[in-house]
Design a protein around this motif. Structure first.
Motif, PDB file in Angstrom:
ATOM      1  N   UNK A  14      54.598 -21.309 -32.411  1.00  0.00           N
ATOM      2  CA  UNK A  14      53.849 -20.099 -32.142  1.00  0.00           C
ATOM      3  C   UNK A  14      54.533 -19.264 -31.071  1.00  0.00           C
ATOM      4  N   UNK A  15      54.952 -18.055 -31.422  1.00  0.00           N
ATOM      5  CA  UNK A  15      55.475 -17.070 -30.476  1.00  0.00           C
ATOM      6  C   UNK A  15      56.470 -17.659 -29.482  1.00  0.00           C
ATOM      7  N   UNK A  16      57.504 -18.317 -29.970  1.00  0.00           N
ATOM      8  CA  UNK A  16      58.539 -18.835 -29.093  1.00  0.00           C
ATOM      9  C   UNK A  16      58.215 -20.153 -28.420  1.00  0.00           C
ATOM     10  N   UNK A  17      57.029 -20.667 -28.652  1.00  0.00           N
ATOM     11  CA  UNK A  17      56.649 -21.955 -28.085  1.00  0.00           C
ATOM     12  C   UNK A  17      56.790 -23.025 -29.151  1.00  0.00           C
ATOM     13  N   UNK A  18      56.978 -24.245 -28.697  1.00  0.00           N
ATOM     14  CA  UNK A  18      56.926 -25.379 -29.613  1.00  0.00           C
ATOM     15  C   UNK A  18      55.598 -26.062 -29.357  1.00  0.00           C
ATOM     16  N   UNK A  19      54.860 -26.331 -30.393  1.00  0.00           N
ATOM     17  CA  UNK A  19      53.574 -27.000 -30.208  1.00  0.00           C
ATOM     18  C   UNK A  19      53.348 -28.015 -31.319  1.00  0.00           C
ATOM     19  N   UNK A  34      39.837 -44.312 -23.437  1.00  0.00           N
ATOM     20  CA  UNK A  34      40.497 -43.022 -23.227  1.00  0.00           C
ATOM     21  C   UNK A  34      41.859 -43.030 -23.924  1.00  0.00           C
ATOM     22  N   UNK A  35      42.446 -41.831 -24.059  1.00  0.00           N
ATOM     23  CA  UNK A  35      43.748 -41.709 -24.692  1.00  0.00           C
ATOM     24  C   UNK A  35      44.807 -42.355 -23.799  1.00  0.00           C
ATOM     25  N   UNK A  36      45.641 -43.184 -24.388  1.00  0.00           N
ATOM     26  CA  UNK A  36      46.728 -43.824 -23.649  1.00  0.00           C
ATOM     27  C   UNK A  36      47.698 -42.751 -23.161  1.00  0.00           C
ATOM     28  N   UNK A  37      48.075 -42.817 -21.902  1.00  0.00           N
ATOM     29  CA  UNK A  37      48.969 -41.804 -21.342  1.00  0.00           C
ATOM     30  C   UNK A  37      50.321 -41.781 -22.055  1.00  0.00           C
ATOM     31  N   UNK A  38      50.720 -42.876 -22.650  1.00  0.00           N
ATOM     32  CA  UNK A  38      51.966 -42.904 -23.401  1.00  0.00           C
ATOM     33  C   UNK A  38      51.965 -41.909 -24.553  1.00  0.00           C
ATOM     34  N   UNK A  39      50.811 -41.692 -25.176  1.00  0.00           N
ATOM     35  CA  UNK A  39      50.711 -40.707 -26.245  1.00  0.00           C
ATOM     36  C   UNK A  39      50.916 -39.302 -25.681  1.00  0.00           C
ATOM     37  N   UNK A  40      50.287 -39.018 -24.552  1.00  0.00           N
ATOM     38  CA  UNK A  40      50.420 -37.693 -23.936  1.00  0.00           C
ATOM     39  C   UNK A  40      51.876 -37.412 -23.570  1.00  0.00           C
ATOM     40  N   UNK A  41      52.520 -38.393 -22.958  1.00  0.00           N
ATOM     41  CA  UNK A  41      53.918 -38.219 -22.546  1.00  0.00           C
ATOM     42  C   UNK A  41      54.858 -38.147 -23.739  1.00  0.00           C
ATOM     43  N   UNK A  42      54.589 -38.930 -24.772  1.00  0.00           N
ATOM     44  CA  UNK A  42      55.420 -38.884 -25.971  1.00  0.00           C
ATOM     45  C   UNK A  42      55.350 -37.519 -26.636  1.00  0.00           C
ATOM     46  N   UNK A  43      54.169 -36.951 -26.702  1.00  0.00           N
ATOM     47  CA  UNK A  43      54.019 -35.621 -27.282  1.00  0.00           C
ATOM     48  C   UNK A  43      54.801 -34.593 -26.471  1.00  0.00           C
ATOM     49  N   UNK A  44      54.672 -34.649 -25.141  1.00  0.00           N
ATOM     50  CA  UNK A  44      55.370 -33.693 -24.284  1.00  0.00           C
ATOM     51  C   UNK A  44      56.879 -33.868 -24.386  1.00  0.00           C
ATOM     52  N   UNK A  45      57.347 -35.096 -24.409  1.00  0.00           N
ATOM     53  CA  UNK A  45      58.777 -35.366 -24.509  1.00  0.00           C
ATOM     54  C   UNK A  45      59.340 -34.823 -25.820  1.00  0.00           C
ATOM     55  N   UNK A  85      46.657 -31.249 -28.176  1.00  0.00           N
ATOM     56  CA  UNK A  85      47.729 -30.330 -28.545  1.00  0.00           C
ATOM     57  C   UNK A  85      48.703 -30.232 -27.393  1.00  0.00           C
ATOM     58  N   UNK A  86      49.983 -30.175 -27.707  1.00  0.00           N
ATOM     59  CA  UNK A  86      51.013 -29.950 -26.702  1.00  0.00           C
ATOM     60  C   UNK A  86      51.624 -28.582 -26.949  1.00  0.00           C
ATOM     61  N   UNK A  87      51.913 -27.872 -25.857  1.00  0.00           N
ATOM     62  CA  UNK A  87      52.598 -26.587 -25.922  1.00  0.00           C
ATOM     63  C   UNK A  87      53.751 -26.657 -24.929  1.00  0.00           C
ATOM     64  N   UNK A  88      54.972 -26.410 -25.407  1.00  0.00           N
ATOM     65  CA  UNK A  88      56.178 -26.488 -24.567  1.00  0.00           C
ATOM     66  C   UNK A  88      56.882 -25.146 -24.542  1.00  0.00           C
ATOM     67  N   UNK A 103      52.292 -28.490 -21.552  1.00  0.00           N
ATOM     68  CA  UNK A 103      50.902 -28.848 -21.259  1.00  0.00           C
ATOM     69  C   UNK A 103      50.354 -29.595 -22.462  1.00  0.00           C
ATOM     70  N   UNK A 104      49.670 -30.685 -22.183  1.00  0.00           N
ATOM     71  CA  UNK A 104      48.929 -31.376 -23.228  1.00  0.00           C
ATOM     72  C   UNK A 104      47.467 -31.003 -23.005  1.00  0.00           C
ATOM     73  N   UNK A 105      46.884 -30.421 -24.029  1.00  0.00           N
ATOM     74  CA  UNK A 105      45.558 -29.822 -23.930  1.00  0.00           C
ATOM     75  C   UNK A 105      44.599 -30.572 -24.837  1.00  0.00           C
ATOM     76  N   UNK A 106      43.442 -30.875 -24.298  1.00  0.00           N
ATOM     77  CA  UNK A 106      42.431 -31.601 -25.060  1.00  0.00           C
ATOM     78  C   UNK A 106      41.369 -30.681 -25.617  1.00  0.00           C
ATOM     79  N   UNK A 107      40.263 -31.286 -25.977  1.00  0.00           N
ATOM     80  CA  UNK A 107      39.138 -30.542 -26.515  1.00  0.00           C
ATOM     81  C   UNK A 107      38.665 -29.496 -25.512  1.00  0.00           C
ATOM     82  N   UNK A 108      38.190 -28.378 -26.043  1.00  0.00           N
ATOM     83  CA  UNK A 108      37.655 -27.277 -25.239  1.00  0.00           C
ATOM     84  C   UNK A 108      38.681 -26.690 -24.274  1.00  0.00           C
TER      85      UNK A 108
END
Length: 122
Positions: A14-19, A34-45, A85-88, A103-108
């Motif tokens: 989206x508009x020059x971002x990778x998501x 809760x969501x394992x932090x490894x998932x959040x970091x893997x998405x961002x990486x 969702x991740x947006x880089x 940024x890894x963004x959750x619900x709402x």
């Protein structure tokens, strides 16, 4: 199967971002539910590497792979289930070093973590 496929990432652009998004499944959760932090970091990486590669090519015209050499994460919140969702976005693109913020963004729209990565061409 690649790792992003294994964890269930669905890529967008989206508009020059990778998501990308992930529908959280039971195997993505830690023992507290809760969501394992490894998932959040893997998405961002994964997303930041894609953003770095694209930005480097757009700047230089060279198709080199940019490998991450540093990752700094700030865990801000968490959630149980839902969609994340991740947006880089690149913040500096140079011939030697490219820096990307994710940024890894959750619900709402709640920001779950912020990740800054540094990449170099190989």
């Amino acid at each position: 199967m690649t790792f992003d496929q294994f964890i269930g990432m669905n890529h967008g652009d989206f508009q020059g971002e990778v998501s990308a998004t992930v529908e959280v499944q039971p195997h993505h959760l830690n023992p507290t539910g809760n969501i394992n932090s490894g998932l959040l970091l893997s998405m961002a990486d994964n997303a930041s590497t894609g953003a770095a590669n694209r930005a480097y090519f757009e700047k230089t015209g060279e198709r080199k792979f940019l490998v991450g050499v540093d990752l700094h994460a700030v865990m801000l919140a968490n959630q149980q289930g839902g969609t994340i969702r991740v947006v880089s976005k690149p913040v500096r693109v140079g011939r030697r070093i490219t820096v990307v913020r994710s940024e890894v963004i959750g619900d709402e729209g709640r920001v779950l973590c912020e990740v800054t990565t540094t990449h170099v061409p190989v």
